[in-house]
Design a protein around this motif. Structure first.
Motif, short mmCIF file in Angstrom:
data_model
loop_
_atom_site.label_atom_id
_atom_site.label_comp_id
_atom_site.label_asym_id
_atom_site.label_seq_id
_atom_site.Cartn_x
_atom_site.Cartn_y
_atom_site.Cartn_z
N THR A 1 0.83 -1.21 0.00
CA THR A 1 0.00 0.00 0.00
C THR A 1 0.86 1.25 0.00
OG1 THR A 1 -1.72 -1.19 1.22
CG2 THR A 1 -1.83 1.21 1.24
N TRP B 1 -5.55 -0.86 -2.52
CA TRP B 1 -6.66 -1.66 -2.01
C TRP B 1 -6.24 -3.12 -1.84
CZ3 TRP B 1 -9.43 -5.75 -4.19
CH2 TRP B 1 -10.60 -6.09 -3.52
N LEU C 1 -4.27 -3.51 1.31
CA LEU C 1 -5.16 -3.54 2.49
C LEU C 1 -5.80 -4.91 2.65
CD1 LEU C 1 -6.96 -0.09 2.06
CD2 LEU C 1 -5.35 -0.67 3.87
N GLU C 2 -6.23 -5.49 1.54
CA GLU C 2 -6.90 -6.80 1.61
C GLU C 2 -5.93 -7.91 2.01
OE1 GLU C 2 -10.37 -7.15 1.33
OE2 GLU C 2 -9.81 -5.07 1.62
N LEU D 1 -5.50 -7.75 5.69
CA LEU D 1 -6.75 -8.14 6.36
C LEU D 1 -6.91 -9.65 6.38
CD1 LEU D 1 -9.73 -7.98 7.37
CD2 LEU D 1 -10.39 -7.48 5.01
N GLN E 1 -13.96 -4.59 8.47
CA GLN E 1 -12.93 -4.30 7.47
C GLN E 1 -13.42 -4.61 6.05
OE1 GLN E 1 -9.74 -3.00 8.32
NE2 GLN E 1 -10.79 -2.69 10.23
N SER F 1 -13.62 -2.03 3.01
CA SER F 1 -12.95 -2.33 1.73
C SER F 1 -13.93 -2.24 0.57
CB SER F 1 -12.35 -3.74 1.79
OG SER F 1 -11.36 -3.82 2.77
N LEU G 1 -13.41 0.21 -2.54
CA LEU G 1 -13.34 -0.31 -3.91
C LEU G 1 -14.42 0.33 -4.79
CD1 LEU G 1 -11.99 -2.30 -5.84
CD2 LEU G 1 -13.63 -4.03 -5.11
N SER H 1 -14.38 5.11 4.55
CA SER H 1 -13.89 3.73 4.56
C SER H 1 -12.56 3.62 5.31
CB SER H 1 -13.73 3.21 3.13
OG SER H 1 -12.70 3.90 2.45
N LYS I 1 -11.48 1.63 8.85
CA LYS I 1 -10.31 0.76 8.99
C LYS I 1 -9.43 1.19 10.16
CE LYS I 1 -9.81 -1.36 4.47
NZ LYS I 1 -9.83 -2.71 5.01
#
Length: 345
Positions: free
Chosen positions: A20, A30, A33-34, A37, A63, A67, A71, A101, A105
Motif C-alpha cells: 500500500t 486496495w 489492504l486486503e 486483512l 474491514q 474495503s 473499492l 472507509s 479501517k
C-alpha cells in the motif's frame, strides 16, 4: 499452528502495508489492504474460543465493509476519469466515501465500536499488531490524498475520536480495552493535523508506535490483562512496573517525556492555522487521557491489592527471561524530547 504457516502469515501481514505504501495506483493500495486483512484473520482465531471467534467475525465484517466502500469509490472514479488515482476534479462524494472507509479501517469515531471489542478478544501480541502495524496502510493512503479531503469532515472525525478515546477509557478495567481507547484518541490527534501539516501525522504515528510497543511488551512479560492483575506486578517484576509507569505518563503527553512532543507540535500548528477552539478542546481531552493513565499508575504502584503470595519479593526467587528490547524502547519513548529541534527540521 505450523511454524512455516506462521512465517508465511507474518510475512504476508508485513507485505500488505508495504504494498500500500509503495503504490501510486489505488487498486494496488486496495490489494495491499486486503492482503493484510486476510492474513491476520487466522491469527485472530488461533486460540479456539467463542470470544476470539466473535472478535475475528467483528473485525472481518467491519474491514470487509470498509474495503467494499473503498473499492466502490475507486471503480466509480475510474469510470468517471479513466485514472486509478484521485485528482483535483474528482467528485467530492467519492472522496468522502474514501475518507469514511479509511476511518472505519482506522477505528476513528463514530466507526470505533469494533476496536475495543476486537482488542479484548484476541491475544496480547496480536493486539499489538492490530493497534500499530495495521494502522500504517490506511494512514499512508490518507497522507497521499490529504489535500483533496474535506477539512470539515476530517476535523469532525478527529474531535469525535479524541472525545471518545478520552471518555471511553475512563471506566475500563481491562488493559487491552484501555490500549484500544488510547489508540482511538491518538488516531484522532493524527487526523486533526492531517489537513494542515501531514508530516506531523507521521511524527505522531512514529511516537505512538514507539510508546505502544514497550507498553504491550510490559503487559506480556507480566501476563497482565486487567488493572488488578497488573497491580500484582510490584512483587513479581518491579522494574517492568517502573518502566510501564513512565511509558504511561509519556502516552498521556506529560512533559518532559517524549509523548509531549506530538501534542506540543500539533497544538502549535493548529494555533498557527487559527484553530484555537479545536486545539483547546483537544488539550482538555488530553487531560482526561492523562487522568486514566495516572489512575492506572496509582493502582499499580501506590496501592497493595490482596495477594496469595506470602513472600513480598517474588522477583528474587524467579528466573525471568530478560528482554533487551524493552529498556531500549523505554528510553526512546521517554527521553527523546531534547531531539525535538532535529525532528522538526
Amino acid at each position: 499452528m505450523n511454524p512455516i504457516t506462521l512465517i508465511i502469515i507474518y510475512f504476508t501481514i508485513f507485505m500488505g502495508p508495504v504494498i500500500t505504501m509503495s503504490s501510486s495506483n489505488f487498486l494496488l493500495m486496495w490489494i495491499g489492504l486486503e492482503v493484510s486483512l486476510l492474513a491476520i484473520i487466522p491469527l485472530l482465531t488461533n486460540k479456539k474460543s467463542p470470544r476470539s471467534t466473535e472478535a475475528a467475525t467483528k473485525y472481518f465484517l467491519t474491514q470487509a465493509t470498509a474495503s467494499m466502500i473503498l473499492l466502490l469509490a475507486i471503480m466509480l472514479n475510474y469510470k468517471q476519469s479513466g485514472m486509478w488515482m484521485f485528482q483535483q476534479q474528482t467528485n467530492n462524494m467519492l472522496l468522502n466515501m474514501t475518507l469514511i472507509s479509511l476511518a472505519m479501517k482506522l477505528g476513528l469515531a463514530p466507526f470505533h465500536y469494533w476496536l475495543p471489542e476486537v482488542a479484548q478478544g484476541i491475544p496480547m501480541h496480536i493486539g499489538l499488531i492490530l493497534l500499530t502495524w495495521q494502522k500504517i496502510a490506511p494512514l499512508s493512503i490518507l497522507y497521499q490524498i490529504y489535500h483533496l479531503l474535506n477539512p470539515t469532515i476530517t476535523t469532525t472525525l478527529a474531535i469525535a475520536s479524541v472525545f471518545i478515546g478520552a471518555w471511553g477509557g475512563l471506566n475500563q478495567t481491562q488493559m487491552r480495552k484501555i490500549m484500544a481507547y488510547s489508540s482511538i484518541a491518538h488516531m484522532g490527534w493524527m487526523v486533526a493535523i492531517l489537513p494542515y501539516n501531514p508530516n506531523l501525522t507521521l511524527l505522531n504515528l512514529t511516537i505512538y508506535i514507539l510508546l505502544t510497543i514497550p507498553m504491550f511488551i510490559s503487559l506480556m512479560m507480566s501476563s497482565a490483562t486487567t488493572i488488578n492483575s497488573f497491580s500484582l506486578a510490584w512483587n513479581k517484576t518491579p522494574m517492568i512496573l517502573a518502566m510501564a509507569s513512565i511509558i504511561l505518563l509519556s502516552m498521556g503527553g506529560l512533559p518532559p517525556l517524549t509523548g509531549f512532543l506530538p501534542k506540543w507540535t500539533i497544538i502549535s500548528e493548529l494555533l498557527k492555522n487559527n484553530c484555537s477552539i479545536l486545539s483547546t478542546l483537544m488539550a482538555i481531552m488530553a487531560l482526561l487521557n492523562l487522568f486514566f493513565y495516572t489512575r492506572l499508575i496509582y493502582s499499580m504502584s501506590l496501592t497493595m491489592f490482596p495477594t496469595n503470595n506470602n513472600s513480598k519479593m517474588v522477583s528474587h526467587h524467579t528466573n525471568l527471561k530478560y528482554n533487551f528490547i524493552l529498556p531500549t524502547l523505554t528510553v526512546l519513548s521517554t527521553l527523546t524530547l531534547p531531539l525535538s529541534s532535529q525532528l522538526m527540521t
